[in-house]
Enzyme design. Structure first.
Site, PDB file in Angstrom:
ATOM      1  N   LYS A  22       0.831  -1.214   0.000  1.00  0.00           N
ATOM      2  CA  LYS A  22       0.000   0.000   0.000  1.00  0.00           C
ATOM      3  C   LYS A  22       0.860   1.257   0.000  1.00  0.00           C
ATOM      4  CE  LYS A  22      -1.895   1.513   4.072  1.00  0.00           C
ATOM      5  NZ  LYS A  22      -1.538   2.920   4.285  1.00  0.00           N
ATOM      6  N   ASN A  23       1.848   1.296   0.904  1.00  0.00           N
ATOM      7  CA  ASN A  23       2.587   2.541   1.090  1.00  0.00           C
ATOM      8  C   ASN A  23       3.616   2.794   0.000  1.00  0.00           C
ATOM      9  OD1 ASN A  23       1.007   3.112   3.238  1.00  0.00           O
ATOM     10  ND2 ASN A  23       2.485   2.425   4.788  1.00  0.00           N
ATOM     11  N   ARG A  99      -4.694  10.458   4.685  1.00  0.00           N
ATOM     12  CA  ARG A  99      -3.567  11.342   4.926  1.00  0.00           C
ATOM     13  C   ARG A  99      -2.505  11.257   3.826  1.00  0.00           C
ATOM     14  NH1 ARG A  99      -0.222  13.554   8.815  1.00  0.00           N
ATOM     15  NH2 ARG A  99       1.878  13.025   8.270  1.00  0.00           N
ATOM     16  N   ASP A 123      -5.425   7.940   9.572  1.00  0.00           N
ATOM     17  CA  ASP A 123      -5.467   7.261  10.856  1.00  0.00           C
ATOM     18  C   ASP A 123      -5.323   8.274  11.975  1.00  0.00           C
ATOM     19  OD1 ASP A 123      -5.887   4.682  10.162  1.00  0.00           O
ATOM     20  OD2 ASP A 123      -3.766   4.156  10.044  1.00  0.00           O
ATOM     21  N   ASP A 318       4.020   0.133  12.502  1.00  0.00           N
ATOM     22  CA  ASP A 318       2.891  -0.621  11.926  1.00  0.00           C
ATOM     23  C   ASP A 318       2.830  -2.072  12.427  1.00  0.00           C
ATOM     24  OD1 ASP A 318       2.300   1.334   9.345  1.00  0.00           O
ATOM     25  OD2 ASP A 318       4.393   1.219   9.945  1.00  0.00           O
TER      26      ASP A 318
HETATM   27  N1  EPU Z   1       6.049  13.845  11.648  1.00  0.00           N
HETATM   28  C1  EPU Z   1       6.117  15.168  11.971  1.00  0.00           C
HETATM   29  N2  EPU Z   1       6.059  16.081  10.950  1.00  0.00           N
HETATM   30  C2  EPU Z   1       5.944  15.704   9.648  1.00  0.00           C
HETATM   31  C3  EPU Z   1       5.877  14.336   9.336  1.00  0.00           C
HETATM   32  C4  EPU Z   1       5.934  13.431  10.368  1.00  0.00           C
HETATM   33  O1  EPU Z   1       6.227  15.526  13.120  1.00  0.00           O
HETATM   34  O2  EPU Z   1       5.915  16.584   8.772  1.00  0.00           O
HETATM   35  C5  EPU Z   1       6.075  12.839  12.732  1.00  0.00           C
HETATM   36  C6  EPU Z   1       4.762  12.097  12.820  1.00  0.00           C
HETATM   37  O3  EPU Z   1       3.806  12.826  13.532  1.00  0.00           O
HETATM   38  C7  EPU Z   1       5.179  10.827  13.487  1.00  0.00           C
HETATM   39  C8  EPU Z   1       6.558  10.548  12.902  1.00  0.00           C
HETATM   40  O4  EPU Z   1       7.011  11.831  12.425  1.00  0.00           O
HETATM   41  O5  EPU Z   1       5.297  10.998  14.854  1.00  0.00           O
HETATM   42  C9  EPU Z   1       6.567   9.509  11.795  1.00  0.00           C
HETATM   43  O6  EPU Z   1       5.932   9.978  10.676  1.00  0.00           O
HETATM   44  P1  EPU Z   1       6.290   9.602   9.171  1.00  0.00           P
HETATM   45  O7  EPU Z   1       6.147  10.879   8.413  1.00  0.00           O
HETATM   46  O8  EPU Z   1       7.534   8.833   9.025  1.00  0.00           O
HETATM   47  O9  EPU Z   1       5.064   8.670   8.831  1.00  0.00           O
HETATM   48  P2  EPU Z   1       4.171   8.836   7.582  1.00  0.00           P
HETATM   49  O10 EPU Z   1       5.042   9.080   6.409  1.00  0.00           O
HETATM   50  O11 EPU Z   1       3.074   9.783   7.848  1.00  0.00           O
HETATM   51  C10 EPU Z   1       4.236   6.363   6.824  1.00  0.00           C
HETATM   52  C11 EPU Z   1       3.221   5.304   6.554  1.00  0.00           C
HETATM   53  C12 EPU Z   1       2.634   4.836   7.859  1.00  0.00           C
HETATM   54  C13 EPU Z   1       3.741   4.334   8.751  1.00  0.00           C
HETATM   55  C14 EPU Z   1       4.809   5.409   8.925  1.00  0.00           C
HETATM   56  C15 EPU Z   1       6.029   4.935   9.679  1.00  0.00           C
HETATM   57  C16 EPU Z   1       2.358   5.959   4.412  1.00  0.00           C
HETATM   58  C17 EPU Z   1       1.203   6.414   3.621  1.00  0.00           C
HETATM   59  N3  EPU Z   1       2.184   5.843   5.706  1.00  0.00           N
HETATM   60  O12 EPU Z   1       3.533   7.415   7.461  1.00  0.00           O
HETATM   61  O13 EPU Z   1       1.762   3.775   7.555  1.00  0.00           O
HETATM   62  O14 EPU Z   1       3.186   4.004   9.996  1.00  0.00           O
HETATM   63  O15 EPU Z   1       5.280   5.876   7.632  1.00  0.00           O
HETATM   64  O16 EPU Z   1       6.714   3.942   8.953  1.00  0.00           O
HETATM   65  O17 EPU Z   1       3.397   5.660   3.847  1.00  0.00           O
HETATM   66  C18 EPU Z   1      -0.359   2.759   7.429  1.00  0.00           C
HETATM   67  O18 EPU Z   1       0.060   2.061   6.509  1.00  0.00           O
HETATM   68  O19 EPU Z   1      -1.533   2.647   7.856  1.00  0.00           O
HETATM   69  C19 EPU Z   1       0.476   3.769   8.030  1.00  0.00           C
HETATM   70  C20 EPU Z   1       0.033   4.585   8.969  1.00  0.00           C
END
Ligand code: EPU
Length: 429
Positions: A22-23, A99, A123, A318
């Site tokens: 998915k990601n 998101r 989420d 995850d």
């Molecule tokens: N964060 C910030 N500011 C930002 C971005 C992130 O403070 O601008 C913080 C977040 O609040 C969090 C941490 O950094 O505390 C991690 O966030 P990250 O940006 O790495 O996560 P993401 O890119 O939003 C992706 C996956 C998630 C997965 C995380 C960690 C996607 C679409 N989502 O999220 O997957 O948990 O990386 O590996 O790629 C899911 O598949 O359901 C899912 C939530």
């Protein structure tokens, strides 16, 4: 509301596929906006989040079609036709649902010099800002303001305005911020360096796809990525196959860990799952890789371990709901520390309703294993926690009903059918 109805089952036996990640798929779809023409993605899972991303791309002006399903029952190719002129807006109704839609920000700014994207939902675990995305894109020259709940971005210089390569230092290796800045940098003027970049395999998959589109990228998969911007990209000359979903694979491994048995995940990629496999081994699950795929066996009661989530290659956040669920029936006490998302322990209340002995304190959970859980009506609070509750039901006496199944559909093609094919007693009601 759709529900999963689960009765105890196992041991599990059979061969399954994890399917496309998915990601990765969501970002590859966004990357198609970077070049006009016809793009073909193979192995894109048939899940709700992909449908939402397809609607986002359609709102931007692209056409998204699914080809006929493959002979193996796998999903047909996703064909994305990107027009020359884009509507640089991702509407609230869609971004609010998912998101990950925020990853169109980078491609839109790079292609059109403008982007209007609603502030992302998704989420609901803890505070999930996008400041790291905005900092990275601003460093390349974009200017942002928030108007009526939308992030409005533009590249100074009118229609001819172009982002300019710079050194971007992330304060945290955010996964989607790395995707966004990478997609913006490929069409920027000059060289961009991303320091403290996310190292997830999905980032490498995106970089591979962009490279086939004509981008010049070095270092993807490491924390130092360099991108030499090019004037234009073209669709990849061949279809790109999405890498397998490591979180779905971990879900299936957790299922066999809980219910016992022996399964093969034919497209499992152990090289993408080092740390979680190490934890699985410590818990007592044997995982080996052979020509037929990733084979997992489990027969005895699991042993407790301690776990802390960390950015890749650490144990991904995850996986945590699965690890907590396994620990809830393991022998001993395990301490689980969540380092990424502050609100990601909400499903613990649901596990407690099933008889789990878990105490949470801030971002720590102390899990004392019990011999058996007890079936109960529970709610899926989000995608992965929902799937973990289905697995908990497989180890619980009596019937477990997991409501709010729509969360689980965001990331699993048909979890009930997959688990049932292995011999579990899981149905969709
Ligand atoms: N964060 C910030 N500011 C930002 C971005 C992130 O403070 O601008 C913080 C977040 O609040 C969090 C941490 O950094 O505390 C991690 O966030 P990250 O940006 O790495 O996560 P993401 O890119 O939003 C992706 C996956 C998630 C997965 C995380 C960690 C996607 C679409 N989502 O999220 O997957 O948990 O990386 O590996 O790629 C899911 O598949 O359901 C899912 C939530």
């Amino acid at each position: 509301m759709d529900r999963f109805v689960v009765h105890p089952g196992g041991p599990l036996h059979g061969t399954v596929s994890a399917g496309g990640a998915k990601n990765s798929a969501l970002k590859l779809m966004a990357a198609c906006l970077l070049a006009p023409g016809r793009h073909v993605l193979a192995g894109v899972p048939r899940i709700v989040d992909v449908e939402i991303m397809a609607e986002v791309l359609q709102a931007i002006g692209a056409q998204v079609d699914r080809g006929p399903d493959g002979p193996d029952g796998g999903p047909g190719d996703l064909v994305i036709d990107t027009p020359t002129t884009l509507v640089p807006e991702a509407p609230y109704e869609l971004v609010e649902k998912m998101r990950a839609s925020v990853v169109v920000l980078g491609p839109l700014l790079a292609r059109t010099g403008r982007a209007s994207v609603s502030l992302p939902g998704g989420d609901d675990f803890g505070n999930r800002p996008i400041d790291i995305h905005l900092h990275g894109l601003s460093t390349l020259g974009a200017v942002f303001q928030t108007v009526h709940g939308n992030i409005e971005g533009r590249v100074p210089g009118g229609a001819e305005g172009r982002l300019v390569g710079q050194r971007v230092v992330f304060e945290y290796p955010s996964h989607t911020a790395t995707d966004n800045v990478l997609m913006a940098a490929v069409l920027a003027k000059g060289t961009t360096v991303i320091e403290n970049a996310a190292r997830e395999p999905e980032v490498s998959d995106l970089a591979d796809f962009l490279t086939h589109m004509g981008a010049r990228i070095r270092g993807a998969g490491t924390s130092h990525i360099e991108v030499d911007g090019v004037d234009e990209l073209h669709p990849s000359p061949r279809s790109h196959r999405v890498i397998p979903d490591r979180v779905v694979a971990a879900t299936l491994l957790s299922a066999v860990a809980m219910a016992g048995g022996e399964i093969v995940i034919e497209d499992g990629r152990p090289d993408h799952m080092d740390m979680v496999l190490r934890k699985m081994g410590d818990l007592g699950v044997t995982v080996t890789q052979g020509p037929e795929g990733m084979r997992a066996t489990s027969s005895d009661r699991l042993h407790s371990v301690d776990v802390a989530t960390l950015p890749y290659p650490g144990v991904a956040t995850d996986y945590k709901p699965f690890l907590v669920t396994m620990l809830s029936v393991a022998d001993g006490v395990g301490i689980v520390t969540e380092n990424l998302f502050s609100g990601r322990f909400r499903y613990v209340d649901e596990l407690r309703r099933m008889g789990a002995d878990i105490r949470t304190e801030g971002h720590h959970a102390v899990v004392r294993g019990v011999r058996r859980l007890s079936g109960a009506p529970v709610r899926a609070p989000d995608l992965r926690a929902g799937a973990a509750l289905v697995l908990a039901g497989m180890m619980a006496e009596g019937e477990t009903v997991v409501s709010d199944a729509q969360h689980i559909d965001r990331g699993y093609e048909d979890l009930a059918a997959t688990l049932s094919s292995l011999g579990a007693d899981v149905t969709r009601a």
